[in-house]
Scaffold this motif. Sequence first.
Motif, PDB file in Angstrom:
ATOM      1  N   ASP A 140     -14.462   9.929  17.060  1.00  0.00           N
ATOM      2  CA  ASP A 140     -13.539   8.819  17.283  1.00  0.00           C
ATOM      3  C   ASP A 140     -13.884   8.216  18.641  1.00  0.00           C
ATOM      4  N   ASN A 184     -15.482   4.365  20.828  1.00  0.00           N
ATOM      5  CA  ASN A 184     -15.751   2.934  20.814  1.00  0.00           C
ATOM      6  C   ASN A 184     -17.026   2.696  21.607  1.00  0.00           C
ATOM      7  N   SER A 216     -15.971   0.302  16.775  1.00  0.00           N
ATOM      8  CA  SER A 216     -15.086   1.458  16.706  1.00  0.00           C
ATOM      9  C   SER A 216     -15.568   2.421  15.630  1.00  0.00           C
ATOM     10  N   PHE A 217     -15.662   3.691  15.994  1.00  0.00           N
ATOM     11  CA  PHE A 217     -16.049   4.747  15.066  1.00  0.00           C
ATOM     12  C   PHE A 217     -14.856   5.692  14.923  1.00  0.00           C
ATOM     13  N   GLU A 218     -14.190   5.600  13.809  1.00  0.00           N
ATOM     14  CA  GLU A 218     -12.954   6.369  13.614  1.00  0.00           C
ATOM     15  C   GLU A 218     -13.150   7.355  12.479  1.00  0.00           C
ATOM     16  N   ALA A 219     -13.911   8.408  12.765  1.00  0.00           N
ATOM     17  CA  ALA A 219     -14.219   9.392  11.729  1.00  0.00           C
ATOM     18  C   ALA A 219     -12.962  10.056  11.179  1.00  0.00           C
ATOM     19  N   SER A 220     -11.944  10.188  12.026  1.00  0.00           N
ATOM     20  CA  SER A 220     -10.719  10.851  11.576  1.00  0.00           C
ATOM     21  C   SER A 220      -9.988  10.035  10.511  1.00  0.00           C
ATOM     22  N   SER A 221     -10.377   8.765  10.339  1.00  0.00           N
ATOM     23  CA  SER A 221      -9.778   7.972   9.269  1.00  0.00           C
ATOM     24  C   SER A 221     -10.413   8.291   7.913  1.00  0.00           C
ATOM     25  N   ASN A 229     -16.865   3.109   7.296  1.00  0.00           N
ATOM     26  CA  ASN A 229     -15.888   4.156   6.992  1.00  0.00           C
ATOM     27  C   ASN A 229     -15.344   4.013   5.578  1.00  0.00           C
TER      28      ASN A 229
END
Length: 301
Positions: A119, A121, A126-131, A53
């Motif tokens: 977003d 797991n 963890s994949f937090e594209a919104s970050s 990310n």
Amino acid sequence: MTSRTLRIGLTQWHATTDVEANVATAVRCIERAAEGGAAVVALPENGLMLGTNSEMRAAASGVDGDPVRSLRDAARRFGVVVVLGGMKNTTDDGVFNSALVIDASGEIAGRYDKLHLFDANIGGQSFEASSVEKPGSELVVVDVDGVRLGLTICYDVRFPEVARALAVAGAEVILVPAAFVYATGEAHWHTLLRARAIENLAYVVAPATVRSADPEYTDGFTTYGHALAVGPWGSVLADLGDATEAVEVLELDMAEVEAARAKLPVLGGRRDPSVYASQPRVLSVASSRSVAGGSAKEGAA
């Protein structure tokens, strides 16, 4: 029925954090597809840069940056429409995951911003594209020589209402460019893409990034590959497997879409949208187990 056809280039490659190398691969794939007679070349999501990310956030650029200029030049040189399936696109309103449509003269004809951000797991990662990016807010259909293409990106495939809305708007081909996580791809990729094709009696074309052939190579996350093309009756027309760079040109006949929709007129059979938006009634029904246990109300029907 009409005799409309569309020749489309399905692409796949192993994307890394090396933007320059990724762009060179993209241009090479565009050239190969053009040589194969493609009118449209579909490129994968994150094909120009795939990493963590923080790495992807740092590498985000606008549509006036060098990577997009290179693709515009390639579209113009080879005389094809290029759909860049998704890039971290810096705008005045923030960073979006944008699919860009570049016409055969090299001009940017349109843009779709990914609606659904990944977003999740998966396997402890963890994949937090919104970050990194913001969600888009509208659907987009592109008309290429009388054939309508609906634009989606990767995680959108898990929201069938997107593909349905595009089909209702006239889309005969639904693009699903992806950088699909390996674990979910192995379990769900083929099923999801075939389902979207069958539900909407449309072609689905899904270019993809793929993991490296080198087992020692590590990157931001490992992607599944298997760039896929599916026919409107659900048959798999092409599967690029785990090839680390591949192009296949397919001729899509819109008569197949017309024939499928004539057999199963599901789009015309939809009810008024208010029916689907209404709150479902929830019924409480006692099972034999709960009755035997004395938990059901006496005299309940």
